[in-house]
Scaffold this motif. Sequence first.
Motif, PDB file in Angstrom:
ATOM      1  N   LEU A  41       0.842  -1.178   0.000  1.00 50.00           N
ATOM      2  CA  LEU A  41       0.000   0.000   0.000  1.00 50.00           C
ATOM      3  C   LEU A  41       0.883   1.236   0.000  1.00 50.00           C
ATOM      4  CD1 LEU A  41      -2.864   1.280   0.361  1.00 50.00           C
ATOM      5  CD2 LEU A  41      -2.405   1.226   2.791  1.00 50.00           C
ATOM      6  N   GLU A  42       0.642   2.115  -0.947  1.00 52.83           N
ATOM      7  CA  GLU A  42       1.419   3.345  -1.025  1.00 52.83           C
ATOM      8  C   GLU A  42       0.629   4.496  -0.423  1.00 52.83           C
ATOM      9  OE1 GLU A  42       4.574   3.768  -2.079  1.00 52.83           O
ATOM     10  OE2 GLU A  42       4.673   1.603  -2.340  1.00 52.83           O
ATOM     11  N   LEU A  43       1.207   5.158   0.545  1.00 56.51           N
ATOM     12  CA  LEU A  43       0.595   6.326   1.167  1.00 56.51           C
ATOM     13  C   LEU A  43       1.521   7.514   0.997  1.00 56.51           C
ATOM     14  CD1 LEU A  43      -0.664   4.857   4.551  1.00 56.51           C
ATOM     15  CD2 LEU A  43      -2.003   5.322   2.509  1.00 56.51           C
ATOM     16  N   THR A  44       0.951   8.630   0.661  1.00 54.35           N
ATOM     17  CA  THR A  44       1.718   9.866   0.585  1.00 54.35           C
ATOM     18  C   THR A  44       1.425  10.702   1.828  1.00 54.35           C
ATOM     19  OG1 THR A  44      -0.048  11.120  -0.501  1.00 54.35           O
ATOM     20  CG2 THR A  44       1.467   9.880  -1.946  1.00 54.35           C
ATOM     21  N   GLY A  45       2.158  11.759   1.995  1.00 53.54           N
ATOM     22  CA  GLY A  45       1.897  12.669   3.101  1.00 53.54           C
ATOM     23  C   GLY A  45       0.490  13.233   3.038  1.00 53.54           C
ATOM     24  N   THR A  46      -0.008  13.449   1.835  1.00 53.79           N
ATOM     25  CA  THR A  46      -1.367  13.958   1.673  1.00 53.79           C
ATOM     26  C   THR A  46      -2.390  12.922   2.117  1.00 53.79           C
ATOM     27  OG1 THR A  46      -0.633  15.351  -0.149  1.00 53.79           O
ATOM     28  CG2 THR A  46      -2.999  14.954   0.012  1.00 53.79           C
ATOM     29  N   HIS A  47      -2.168  11.658   1.756  1.00 53.99           N
ATOM     30  CA  HIS A  47      -3.071  10.600   2.219  1.00 53.99           C
ATOM     31  C   HIS A  47      -3.130  10.600   3.746  1.00 53.99           C
ATOM     32  CE1 HIS A  47      -1.848   8.272  -1.642  1.00 53.99           C
ATOM     33  NE2 HIS A  47      -2.935   8.981  -1.872  1.00 53.99           N
TER      34      HIS A  47
ATOM     35  N   ARG B 217      -6.931   1.454  11.531  1.00 54.57           N
ATOM     36  CA  ARG B 217      -5.630   0.952  12.005  1.00 54.57           C
ATOM     37  C   ARG B 217      -4.490   1.839  11.520  1.00 54.57           C
ATOM     38  NH1 ARG B 217      -7.945  -3.901  10.643  1.00 54.57           N
ATOM     39  NH2 ARG B 217      -6.750  -4.046   8.711  1.00 54.57           N
ATOM     40  N   VAL B 218      -4.540   2.226  10.243  1.00 55.54           N
ATOM     41  CA  VAL B 218      -3.485   3.086   9.701  1.00 55.54           C
ATOM     42  C   VAL B 218      -3.492   4.433  10.435  1.00 55.54           C
ATOM     43  CG1 VAL B 218      -2.699   4.346   7.658  1.00 55.54           C
ATOM     44  CG2 VAL B 218      -3.431   1.966   7.438  1.00 55.54           C
ATOM     45  N   ALA B 219      -4.674   5.021  10.628  1.00 58.33           N
ATOM     46  CA  ALA B 219      -4.770   6.312  11.324  1.00 58.33           C
ATOM     47  C   ALA B 219      -4.252   6.203  12.748  1.00 58.33           C
ATOM     48  CB  ALA B 219      -6.217   6.816  11.312  1.00 58.33           C
ATOM     49  N   GLU B 220      -4.600   5.130  13.447  1.00 59.14           N
ATOM     50  CA  GLU B 220      -4.113   4.961  14.827  1.00 59.14           C
ATOM     51  C   GLU B 220      -2.600   4.823  14.862  1.00 59.14           C
ATOM     52  OE1 GLU B 220      -6.482   1.653  16.122  1.00 59.14           O
ATOM     53  OE2 GLU B 220      -8.181   2.958  16.648  1.00 59.14           O
ATOM     54  N   ARG B 221      -2.037   4.112  13.904  1.00 54.51           N
ATOM     55  CA  ARG B 221      -0.575   4.002  13.835  1.00 54.51           C
ATOM     56  C   ARG B 221       0.050   5.360  13.554  1.00 54.51           C
ATOM     57  NH1 ARG B 221       1.833  -1.148  12.217  1.00 54.51           N
ATOM     58  NH2 ARG B 221       3.735  -0.035  12.701  1.00 54.51           N
ATOM     59  N   CYS B 222      -0.580   6.147  12.695  1.00 52.93           N
ATOM     60  CA  CYS B 222      -0.084   7.498  12.406  1.00 52.93           C
ATOM     61  C   CYS B 222      -0.080   8.345  13.673  1.00 52.93           C
ATOM     62  CB  CYS B 222      -0.955   8.182  11.354  1.00 52.93           C
ATOM     63  SG  CYS B 222      -0.826   7.537   9.693  1.00 52.93           S
TER      64      CYS B 222
ATOM     65  N   GLY C   7       4.049  12.533   7.820  1.00 52.12           N
ATOM     66  CA  GLY C   7       3.636  12.534   6.421  1.00 52.12           C
ATOM     67  C   GLY C   7       4.759  12.192   5.468  1.00 52.12           C
ATOM     68  N   ALA C   8       5.999  12.373   5.909  1.00 50.09           N
ATOM     69  CA  ALA C   8       7.154  12.073   5.059  1.00 50.09           C
ATOM     70  C   ALA C   8       7.664  10.641   5.250  1.00 50.09           C
ATOM     71  CB  ALA C   8       8.273  13.067   5.354  1.00 50.09           C
ATOM     72  N   LEU C   9       7.130   9.940   6.247  1.00 46.19           N
ATOM     73  CA  LEU C   9       7.593   8.569   6.504  1.00 46.19           C
ATOM     74  C   LEU C   9       7.032   7.611   5.450  1.00 46.19           C
ATOM     75  CD1 LEU C   9       7.104   8.384  10.369  1.00 46.19           C
ATOM     76  CD2 LEU C   9       9.270   8.492   9.120  1.00 46.19           C
ATOM     77  N   PRO C  10       7.751   6.538   5.164  1.00 42.62           N
ATOM     78  CA  PRO C  10       7.229   5.546   4.208  1.00 42.62           C
ATOM     79  C   PRO C  10       6.012   4.824   4.801  1.00 42.62           C
ATOM     80  CG  PRO C  10       9.320   4.808   5.150  1.00 42.62           C
ATOM     81  CD  PRO C  10       9.091   6.201   5.656  1.00 42.62           C
ATOM     82  N   ALA C  11       5.154   4.344   3.914  1.00 39.44           N
ATOM     83  CA  ALA C  11       3.902   3.697   4.307  1.00 39.44           C
ATOM     84  C   ALA C  11       4.130   2.542   5.283  1.00 39.44           C
ATOM     85  CB  ALA C  11       3.148   3.204   3.075  1.00 39.44           C
ATOM     86  N   ARG C  12       5.250   1.842   5.151  1.00 34.80           N
ATOM     87  CA  ARG C  12       5.480   0.667   6.028  1.00 34.80           C
ATOM     88  C   ARG C  12       5.485   1.045   7.508  1.00 34.80           C
ATOM     89  NH1 ARG C  12      10.503   1.833   3.932  1.00 34.80           N
ATOM     90  NH2 ARG C  12      12.097   2.213   5.511  1.00 34.80           N
ATOM     91  N   CYS C  13       5.691   2.310   7.824  1.00 33.31           N
ATOM     92  CA  CYS C  13       5.692   2.745   9.221  1.00 33.31           C
ATOM     93  C   CYS C  13       4.280   2.730   9.820  1.00 33.31           C
ATOM     94  CB  CYS C  13       6.256   4.164   9.339  1.00 33.31           C
ATOM     95  SG  CYS C  13       7.995   4.278   8.894  1.00 33.31           S
ATOM     96  N   PHE C  14       3.260   2.674   8.963  1.00 35.06           N
ATOM     97  CA  PHE C  14       1.885   2.752   9.435  1.00 35.06           C
ATOM     98  C   PHE C  14       1.094   1.480   9.198  1.00 35.06           C
ATOM     99  CE2 PHE C  14       3.179   6.997   7.931  1.00 35.06           C
ATOM    100  CZ  PHE C  14       3.338   7.572   9.167  1.00 35.06           C
ATOM    101  N   LEU C  15       1.735   0.464   8.645  1.00 27.66           N
ATOM    102  CA  LEU C  15       1.034  -0.765   8.287  1.00 27.66           C
ATOM    103  C   LEU C  15       1.354  -1.862   9.260  1.00 27.66           C
ATOM    104  CD1 LEU C  15       1.652  -0.578   4.452  1.00 27.66           C
ATOM    105  CD2 LEU C  15      -0.313   0.240   5.720  1.00 27.66           C
ATOM    106  N   ASP C  16       0.420  -2.780   9.405  1.00 22.60           N
ATOM    107  CA  ASP C  16       0.633  -3.954  10.275  1.00 22.60           C
ATOM    108  C   ASP C  16       1.635  -4.895   9.658  1.00 22.60           C
ATOM    109  OD1 ASP C  16      -2.860  -3.942  10.980  1.00 22.60           O
ATOM    110  OD2 ASP C  16      -1.250  -3.025  12.115  1.00 22.60           O
TER     111      ASP C  16
END
Length: 119
Positions: free
Chosen positions: A5-11, A73-78, A110-119
Amino acid sequence: MSAALELTGTHVKYLLVIYEIGQAGQSVSSADVAKRLEVSRPSVTRMLNVLTEKGLTEKARYGKIALTPAGERVAERCVCQIERMARLLPQTGLRLTPSELRRAAAAMAGALPARCFLD
């Protein structure tokens, strides 16, 4: 949810706003998100379509917006990452107010890679 899953800072910004409004006990509308992020409603609609395609948001009743369980889950990790960074930033010697600390930590998240927010 896959690590692909690709997340940008805007996402991340949009997810956090939807999460925060929802946590305050309010239903979330595109107008609420637009106002909070100071963007147009068409911009919100476009981003919500992207987040829905990624399985992170869904339309709720009466046009309201809801996070899916994966989006939650992603939002809580953020939020956890932002809180962690906000605790560490004062150690840099920067003299920031609590509000500035949170904004700086959110920008960093917002600048971190998506893997920082995924299970």
